[in-house]
Design a protein around this motif. Structure first.
Motif, mmCIF file in Angstrom:
data_model
loop_
_atom_site.group_PDB
_atom_site.id
_atom_site.type_symbol
_atom_site.label_atom_id
_atom_site.label_comp_id
_atom_site.label_asym_id
_atom_site.label_seq_id
_atom_site.Cartn_x
_atom_site.Cartn_y
_atom_site.Cartn_z
ATOM 1 N N ALA A 1 1.200 5.452 2.556
ATOM 2 C CA ALA A 1 0.595 4.690 1.526
ATOM 3 C C ALA A 1 1.463 4.589 0.341
ATOM 4 C CB ALA A 1 -0.563 5.680 0.984
ATOM 5 N N SER B 1 -3.876 4.229 -2.075
ATOM 6 C CA SER B 1 -4.929 5.227 -2.326
ATOM 7 C C SER B 1 -6.092 4.501 -3.323
ATOM 8 C CB SER B 1 -4.759 6.378 -2.743
ATOM 9 O OG SER B 1 -3.970 7.259 -1.670
ATOM 10 N N ASN C 1 -5.941 11.912 0.917
ATOM 11 C CA ASN C 1 -4.838 12.641 0.175
ATOM 12 C C ASN C 1 -5.597 13.770 -0.490
ATOM 13 O OD1 ASN C 1 -2.774 13.672 -1.066
ATOM 14 N ND2 ASN C 1 -1.746 11.819 -1.219
ATOM 15 N N SER D 1 12.149 9.858 -2.500
ATOM 16 C CA SER D 1 12.428 11.235 -1.724
ATOM 17 C C SER D 1 13.948 10.826 -1.019
ATOM 18 C CB SER D 1 11.439 11.527 -0.522
ATOM 19 O OG SER D 1 11.438 10.555 0.491
ATOM 20 N N SER E 1 9.987 6.006 0.882
ATOM 21 C CA SER E 1 10.859 5.574 0.042
ATOM 22 C C SER E 1 11.753 5.092 0.793
ATOM 23 C CB SER E 1 11.348 7.197 -0.255
ATOM 24 O OG SER E 1 10.447 8.000 -1.098
HETATM 25 C C1 LIG Z 1 5.656 4.422 -5.374
HETATM 26 C C2 LIG Z 1 4.888 5.328 -4.589
HETATM 27 C C3 LIG Z 1 3.361 5.193 -4.456
HETATM 28 C C4 LIG Z 1 2.551 5.921 -3.766
HETATM 29 N N1 LIG Z 1 1.174 5.575 -3.553
HETATM 30 C C5 LIG Z 1 0.546 6.639 -2.904
HETATM 31 C C6 LIG Z 1 -0.975 6.533 -2.628
HETATM 32 O O1 LIG Z 1 -1.382 5.411 -3.177
HETATM 33 N N2 LIG Z 1 -1.427 7.397 -1.842
HETATM 34 C C7 LIG Z 1 -0.910 8.319 -1.173
HETATM 35 O O2 LIG Z 1 -1.502 9.150 -0.595
HETATM 36 N N3 LIG Z 1 0.481 8.673 -1.171
HETATM 37 C C8 LIG Z 1 1.153 7.601 -2.086
HETATM 38 N N4 LIG Z 1 2.535 7.835 -2.274
HETATM 39 C C9 LIG Z 1 3.206 9.037 -1.376
HETATM 40 C C10 LIG Z 1 3.875 8.399 -0.039
HETATM 41 O O3 LIG Z 1 2.523 7.973 0.970
HETATM 42 C C11 LIG Z 1 4.425 9.435 0.830
HETATM 43 O O4 LIG Z 1 3.623 10.732 1.233
HETATM 44 C C12 LIG Z 1 5.744 10.166 -0.044
HETATM 45 O O5 LIG Z 1 6.215 9.119 -0.829
HETATM 46 C C13 LIG Z 1 6.498 10.900 0.886
HETATM 47 O O6 LIG Z 1 7.214 10.101 1.739
HETATM 48 P P1 LIG Z 1 8.661 9.252 1.563
HETATM 49 O O7 LIG Z 1 9.488 10.463 1.729
HETATM 50 O O8 LIG Z 1 8.620 8.629 3.066
HETATM 51 O O9 LIG Z 1 8.579 8.412 0.451
HETATM 52 C C14 LIG Z 1 3.068 7.000 -2.852
HETATM 53 C C15 LIG Z 1 4.752 7.317 -3.058
HETATM 54 C C16 LIG Z 1 5.460 6.444 -3.591
HETATM 55 C C17 LIG Z 1 6.879 6.708 -3.944
#
Ligand SMILES: Cc1cc2nc3c(=O)[nH]c(=O)nc-3n(C[C@H](O)[C@H](O)[C@H](O)COP(=O)(O)O)c2cc1C
Length: 332
Positions: A20, A45, A134, A219, A269
């Motif tokens: 997401a 989301s 979430n 991250s 990320s």
């Molecule tokens: C800019 C941004 C927007 C995000 N928007 C959502 C979201 O709308 N809903 C959600 O459940 N997680 C959201 N996340 C969290 C990510 O889905 C993910 O769980 C989190 O970034 C960790 O994963 P990563 O290390 O691959 O970034 C968002 C993350 C970022 C960086």
């Protein structure tokens, strides 16, 4: 064939899924994820706060440039960029499902029963292949006990299972006293998947302005170890499929996630950082690694280093703590 996996009952050609993120805001970006080779995409989301505002009919009357609403609206991206209300979200999701052939997973972010139950069916009707919820809650009430909060969470999963038929994944934070028990209960309540772990964005304190300020950082691999540990502990112990999210920053991280027991590897990320084509880098590296190790399929590697199957389960437990402390200086 080599990399095929099953996640939430969906057959995916490989485990790398776009988590997401803002990629979901625009159909063009969703298409780019498909073109780059993502196996599935989780849309950004629909936030509980948006649902609340919509239900009270307040969104329509808000002017984003009006200072009175600036703070409330400021939590969300610019409206023009973002399908704001629940019905707009459902319509956007429907369009996304028509624009791509990969599974599109809808997402709700919140913690109250009302929001989940009202809008989950809307997301199902819009054509989502699955729903990811979430469960983002920071409980500040000192009278709220862990047990009561967990019971409510599990009850909500049961309620949701009663009203939707698409697979349900629950995205959780690690902040539970007995996480394995919580995961088990959610599994028993019928969730098809667990997504580990949510990142809580911790606010910072600005000592110059003396304000609490929001802080969003992408991250790094440093966040992976916590996820690997819990995926490894749950692998083979729950029926639900397991997705890792948080800290998958390199091809090595993707391979580690599979060895721990992940069925799907969500990335945000890394895709924001390198662009969607990074999925191909991940995929090729995993394929090569399997070939080097003469494994005929992903299933041979998955969970090989899970808590259940590793020769050294203590490495995931407390014993590792003592060993880690004692190892200080020895490698230098
Ligand atoms: C800019 C941004 C927007 C995000 N928007 C959502 C979201 O709308 N809903 C959600 O459940 N997680 C959201 N996340 C969290 C990510 O889905 C993910 O769980 C989190 O970034 C960790 O994963 P990563 O290390 O691959 O970034 C968002 C993350 C970022 C960086």
């Amino acid at each position: 064939m080599l990399l095929e996996t099953s996640y939430l009952g969906l057959r995916l050609p490989h485990p790398f899924v776009a988590g997401a993120s803002p990629f979901g805001y625009h159909l063009d970006a969703v298409k780019r994820l498909e073109d780059a080779g993502c196996a599935a995409v989780v849309l950004h989301s629909l936030f509980e706060e948006q649902i609340g505002l919509a239900r009270e009919g307040r969104i329509a009357r808000m002017d984003p440039t009006d200072a009175r609403f600036a703070e409330m609206i400021g939590y969300f991206p610019a409206r023009a960029d973002y399908p704001f209300g629940p019905h707009e979200y459902a319509e956007h999701l429907y369009r996304a499902t028509r624009a791509v052939t990969i599974p599109v997973i809808g997402s709700i972010n919140g913690h109250t029963r009302q929001s989940w139950l009202t809008f989950a069916p809307l997301i199902e009707q819009a054509g989502a292949a699955a729903l990811e919820v979430n469960w983002y809650e920071v409980t500040t009430d000192p009278r709220a006990s862990g047990m009561a909060i967990e019971d409510e969470l599990v009850e909500m999963v049961r309620d949701l299972k009663r009203i939707i038929t698409i697979p349900l994944a629950i995205k959780l934070s690690p902040f539970f006293t007995a996480f394995a028990h919580v995961a088990h209960q959610i599994d028993d309540a019928g969730a098809a998947g667990l997504v580990l772990f949510n990142r809580f964005y911790q606010p910072d304190i600005d000592i110059r302005t003396m304000q609490v300020v929001p802080r969003l950082e992408l991250s790094t691999s440093a966040e992976l170890a916590l996820r690997l540990r819990w995926i490894a502990i749950l692998s083979g112990r729950v029926r639900a499929s397991l997705a890792i999210t948080g800290g998958v920053a390199s091809p090595e991280d993707g391979i580690k996630a599979i060895l721990a027991g992940a069925d799907a590897v969500q990335m945000v990320s890394a895709l924001l950082h390198h662009g969607p084509s990074y999925v191909m880098v991940m995929r090729q590296a995993l394929e090569q690694w399997l070939e080097w190790h003469e494994m005929g399929s992903l299933a041979e590697a998955r969970g090989r280093l899970s808590h259940r199957r590793t020769q050294d389960p203590a490495a995931y437990e407390r014993a590792n703590y003592i060993r880690t402390l004692q190892s200080w200086g020895k490698s230098a």
